[in-house]
Scaffold this motif. Structure first.
Motif: not given
Ligand code: DX5
Ligand code: ZN
Length: 220
Positions: A35-50, A135-147
């Protein structure tokens, strides 16, 4: 400790989420919901309806990773939508005591997430409040990043603390998980493996989940 596989629906086909979840359901242990809010991370994903829509089509446990500035305000609507557990970033709530209490009051599982740049010491005093330490092994916000392999030291520290203090928390690794990095994280002490791209980016997501499990369990 047997591995638990947690596909991240961030990498699924959002036009066919129910189908994608159904394809992996018998091969995984829980569902990781970013769940991303476009504020804590620079991306929006999904919320309650989904989340509510998915709750209607699967019994899988929902581990909801809250990459948001104001997570506590979402606990109640998330619970109503069908969340089972919420995780909060230690960077957002450096003292997460009241966040943990709010989750417990709603009968939600509770976990803490630690970013790559944050030392384990920030989270260590609060591990006893947790069902899950992420333990985050990427900087949060996006999928597909390098470990980022440097975070493995934090996995080791978390495993040492959980075991020596007799705590029950699971230790999850999130970001850039592949069979190879799952093997590394498992050796360091992780027992829950989040994978978006490695599962839903594969032509056969069920087989990809099986491969991850085999790697994490040291069978491959
Ligand atoms: C990153 C998310 C991760 C992400 C993992 O902000 O927290 O859960 O979906 O995706 P992959 O497996 O592609 O790194
Ligand atoms: Zn996540």
């Amino acid at each position: 400790m047997p591995a638990k596989i947690a596909p991240s629906i961030l990498a699924a086909d959002f036009a066919h989420l129910a189908d994608d979840v159904a394809r992996v359901a018998d091969h995984v242990d829980l569902l990781h919901v970013d769940v991303m809010d476009g504020h804590y991370v620079p991306n929006l994903s999904l919320g309650m309806p989904v989340i509510a829509a998915l709750r209607a089509v699967t019994d899988l446990y929902f581990d909801c990773h809250l990459m948001v500035t104001n997570p506590i305000s979402l606990f109640e609507p998330l619970k109503e939508a069908g969340a089972d557990l919420v995780t909060v970033h230690i960077e957002v709530h450096p003292d997460p005591t009241s966040a943990a209490a709010a989750a417990r009051a709603l009968q939600l599982g509770f976990g803490l997430v630690v970013n790559p740049a944050t030392p384990f010491a920030a989270v260590a005093p609060f591990v006893e409040l947790c069902d899950l330490v992420v333990v985050m092994s990427v900087v949060p916000g996006f999928g597909g990043q390098e470990f980022i392999p440097e975070v493995l030291a934090k996995v080791e520290a978390a495993r040492k603390l959980v075991d020596s203090a007799g705590l029950g928390a699971d230790i999850e690794i999130d970001g850039g998980v592949t069979p190879e990095t799952a093997r590394m994280a498992s050796a360091a002490g992780a027992n829950v493996f989040v994978a978006g791209t490695a599962i839903f980016g594969s032509p056969d997501p069920a087989a990809a989940a099986d491969r991850l499990r085999a790697a994490a369990d040291g069978m491959e």
